[in-house]
Write an enzyme that holds these catalytic residues in place. Structure first.
Site, mmCIF file in Angstrom:
data_model
loop_
_atom_site.group_PDB
_atom_site.id
_atom_site.type_symbol
_atom_site.label_atom_id
_atom_site.label_comp_id
_atom_site.label_asym_id
_atom_site.label_seq_id
_atom_site.Cartn_x
_atom_site.Cartn_y
_atom_site.Cartn_z
ATOM 1 N N ASP A 142 -3.958 9.640 10.909
ATOM 2 C CA ASP A 142 -3.582 8.744 9.818
ATOM 3 C C ASP A 142 -4.280 9.163 8.526
ATOM 4 O O ASP A 142 -4.692 10.317 8.383
ATOM 5 C CB ASP A 142 -3.931 7.293 10.190
ATOM 6 C CG ASP A 142 -2.899 6.300 9.687
ATOM 7 O OD1 ASP A 142 -2.705 6.246 8.457
ATOM 8 O OD2 ASP A 142 -2.303 5.582 10.497
ATOM 9 N N HIS A 213 -3.877 2.753 4.601
ATOM 10 C CA HIS A 213 -2.984 2.770 5.750
ATOM 11 C C HIS A 213 -3.735 2.990 7.061
ATOM 12 O O HIS A 213 -3.561 2.257 8.038
ATOM 13 C CB HIS A 213 -1.932 3.862 5.546
ATOM 14 C CG HIS A 213 -0.857 3.879 6.572
ATOM 15 N ND1 HIS A 213 -0.868 4.747 7.637
ATOM 16 C CD2 HIS A 213 0.265 3.147 6.699
ATOM 17 C CE1 HIS A 213 0.207 4.541 8.384
ATOM 18 N NE2 HIS A 213 0.914 3.587 7.830
ATOM 19 N N SER A 539 4.803 1.223 11.174
ATOM 20 C CA SER A 539 3.418 1.695 11.186
ATOM 21 C C SER A 539 2.470 0.617 11.677
ATOM 22 O O SER A 539 1.436 0.912 12.291
ATOM 23 C CB SER A 539 2.985 2.121 9.778
ATOM 24 O OG SER A 539 3.543 3.346 9.417
#
Length: 754
Positions: A142, A213, A539
């Site tokens: 990620d 994220h 996600s």
């Protein structure tokens, strides 16, 4: 608000189509991924990396700069990635050791309540049985992680497992410190840096998250207990990951929202060496055949080593858009929760309304003029540049036909409105992006509002309150409107996504950056910072499944990746809290397994599935053989020179069925499938089969009864899928096995008629 919307799209609406680099000059240096036959490595080279360097230096136009060799791969594939010209690649292709090569693609990255919604609790079920995931290591590929977040505190964590081989990489900026929770963090951005042709900021070389994220996904999967977590007081509660006692290892490959294929391969290669148990990837690339798909290739290697690979299905929201759909990958779609964010409004005539609102701040508006441009169609729908600032500024504005609310909100912002009332019967918002104070009402509610404002001089809003929450929303869960749907564009005969998990408005940790938000009630902008934020996307769904996989791994360490996926799929549910089939959020109409796969994850039932559809590496080899790849592509994907093809691809022991027929024939169309069930429940078990089918579909099971006398015993069965008449394009039913011990093992049977 455009810049902020763009940032949120980069963070929450990930997994869009990935675009290659422009080929502007024939001899421009680009990144290529080169598959090599490792058996041809001369014994004089101690390592594959030395061999790869020698290959590059021996070219007629030699590569003397070692930095152009980006990575050598030993586990996810055999080969390397390097910055090369087309002529250099052509010369390498002439080597007998060369198997395949491809130009790299560049792409983008694709809670307080969700664990409660999943049914996880401290008193019984999967959480206490799994010791909350203790001992299991989840690796995330990620954007990095924010190590100072309280979600990564090692309070209550046991020491780092001795089997762990990973490391904690520091950077040149703020010190990066791991602990007994965050046990590893490394950065892989050489491919991206080479592709962008410029140096990235120095701090980007650290595994520290500059986007949010990776921090969000990792805390969703394994975050420790954090009381009082909220986004500016919104969605307040105790933040906790799905597997709060599992360990996390972060493999950062995106400092700016983009990812390079060579970096993904390097990160997954390292994760295998380090010893992760679960790999979670909330990213993807343009759909390609498996032998060209870097995630499919690397995941096959990881699966062979017993690693569960969980990937996001994508955020494109249309049929034929699933990503990461190889059969050895668990592919995750997104669902809604039964939690809703609402706002209330009372008009000057005392009529009160409650509607949905994703506005993130607690705001109270009182005694404010209400405006509706009912004398003009363009004004009534708040068409961009249709409103007059002198008429609208400082008022609450009503907008009809609100199916394009982002543009309408821009218009209200442009003219200085206080707030908006949007009238629509379909979900208009991209969750997490509503920075303008807006209330959404149904057309029936909206009719009462427009009647009032059209017939009363000086109509007013007596009060309007934002930032409220309610629970028990119906229907829930729904298939999120953005979640990618099947049939899979690469192999439509495999049902994808596999399963749904919460992915809408998920609260989890983020770096404490100041977010510059347009505050539309006060003049100008001001900066806000939060440690927790609400994001949406597949996600966000993916780490939920990765966390459940970690819990199941803790309870059943002997289970294969396929067994863990089977347990989740065969125990999933397909009925919402209205006791109806799951619906599509974008239409409120019934969804199908092409949208939700096997159904919605049910963690507690997955702990004891009774029977599993297991698969090993050879089963996948047989499936790949059925794809009729040539020898070169088979070698690249399987990472070996010899293999055995023994079965037909239709017999892949997958926990779902897809039969593909042509509607040209009016005769009965028929397809037969074989499966093997493994008993993981009670030693003495007898399972009966039952089928649920609509008109036009018939399913026959042989034998209809399976008897087991011991654990791990296997039994074979076959099903015949028949479609008759002029069937609809998608028709489906269910095959269910049940015993006297309350085990219910259910899988979808889908027929596609073209």
């Amino acid at each position: 608000m455009g810049s902020f919307n763009y940032l949120l799209r980069a963070l929450s609406w990930l997994l869009v189509l990935f675009l290659g680099i422009n080929n502007t000059r024939s001899e421009e240096y680009k990144t290529y991924i080169i598959h090599m036959d490792h058996s041809q490595k001369p014994s004089s080279f101690l390592t594959h990396e030395f061999w790869h360097q020698s290959i590059l230096r021996s070219l007629s136009n030699p590569v003397l700069d070692d930095q152009k060799l980006l990575y050598s791969y030993n586990h996810v594939m055999h080969g390397f990635s390097a910055r090369l010209t087309p002529s250099q690649v052509a010369e390498i292709r002439e080597s007998e050791a060369h198997l395949a090569s491809q130009e790299e693609s560049i792409g983008k990255l694709v809670t307080t309540y969700s664990t409660t919604f999943l049914g996880l609790n401290h008193d019984s079920g999967l959480w206490p049985s799994a010791s909350y995931g203790e001992g299991v290591i989840i690796g995330l590929i990620d954007s990095g992680v924010w190590p100072e977040s309280l979600s990564f505190s090692d309070n209550g964590m046991p020491p780092v497992p001795q089997r762990w081989k990973g490391k904690c990489q520091n950077g040149t900026g703020t010190p990066f410190v791991c602990n007994n929770k965050l046990i590893g963090a490394q950065t892989f951005i050489k491919g991206l840096q080479a592709a962008t042709k410029k140096k990235l900021d120095a701090i980007d070389y650290s595994p520290r998250d500059q986007l949010g994220h990776g921090t969000h996904t990792s805390s969703t999967a394994v975050g420790n207990y954090v009381e009082g977590a909220s986004q500016f007081g919104f969605a307040s509660g105790t933040a906790i990951g799905v597997a709060p006692r599992a360990y996390i290892a972060m493999y950062k490959l995106s400092p700016n929202g983009f990812v390079a294929e060579s970096d993904v391969l390097a990160a997954m290669d390292q994760a295998i060496v380090d010893g992760v148990d679960i790999l979670s990837l909330s990213l993807g690339f343009r759909q390609k055949p498996y032998f060209q798909d870097v995630i499919a290739t690397a995941s096959l290697s990881a699966m062979e080593r017993g690693i569960v690979v969980v990937c996001a299905a994508g955020n494109e929201g249309h049929p034929n858009t699933t990503h990461n759909a190889a059969p050895w990958v668990t592919t995750v779609g997104a669902s809604t929760l039964d939690r809703s964010f609402v706002a209330t409004m009372t008009l000057g005539n005392r009529l009160s309304f409650q509607g949905s609102s994703s506005h993130r701040e607690s705001i109270y508006i009182s005694d404010t003029p209400l405006y509706y441009g009912g004398d003009s169609f363009k004004k009534s729908i708040c068409k961009f540049k249709s409103l007059n600032k002198n008429e609208v500024a400082g008022k609450v504005v009503v907008c009809r036909n609100s199916n394009y609310t982002h543009r309408q909100m821009e218009e209200l912002h442009r003219v200085g409105a206080y707030a908006g009332v949007f009238i629509t019967d379909s979900p208009p918002f991209i969750y997490g992006e509503q920075m303008f104070p807006a209330l959404v009402l149904s057309t029936s509610q909206g009719a009462l509002v427009t009647e009032y404002v059209s017939n009363v001089i000086n109509a007013t809003v007596a009060s309007m309150r934002f930032g409220l929450m309610s629970f028990g929303a119906k229907p829930a869960p729904q298939v999120a409107n953005f979640s990618s749907r099947g049939p899979d564009p690469i192999f439509p005969g495999l049902l994808k996504p596999d399963i749904l998990a919460p992915g809408v408005d998920i609260l989890a940790a983020v770096p404490p950056f100041p977010w510059s938000l347009p505050h539309l009630i006060m003049s100008g902008n001001y900066e806000l910072a939060t440690d927790y934020a609400l994001y949406s996307g597949t996600s966000m769904a993916t780490p939920h499944i990765a966390g459940v996989a970690a819990l199941l791994k803790a309870v059943h360490p002997e289970w294969s990746p396929a067994a863990i996926r089977s347990a989740m799929m065969t125990t999933a549910y397909t009925m919402d809290n209205n006791r109806s089939i799951l619906t599509d959020q974008s239409t409120n109409l019934p969804a199908t397994p092409l949208d939700f796969g096997a159904g919605h994850i049910n963690p507690n039932r997955a702990m004891d599935p009774g029977l599993i559809y297991d698969l090993d590496f050879q089963n996948y080899v047989d499936f790949i053989c059925g794809l009729r790849y040539n020898e070169t592509n088979m070698k690249a994907l399987l990472r070996r020179n010899q293999w055995n093809c023994s079965q037909e691809r239709a017999n892949l022991n997958y926990p779902s069925f897809v039969a593909i027929f042509s509607n040209e024939s009016k005769m009965v169309r028929r397809q037969v499938f074989n499966r093997v069930l493994t008993n993981v429940g009670d030693d003495q078990s007898v399972y009966q089969s039952t089928v649920a089918v609509p008109y036009g579909l018939d399913i026959k099971v042989e034998p209809g009864t399976l008897s087991f006398t011991q654990k791990y015993q296997k039994q074979n069965f076959s099903i015949t899928v028949e479609v008759y008449g002029q069937a609809s394009p998608v028709i489906y039913g269910y095959l269910t096995w049940f015993d006297d011990h309350k085990h219910i093992v259910s899988i979808p049977v889908v027929a596609l008629n073209s």
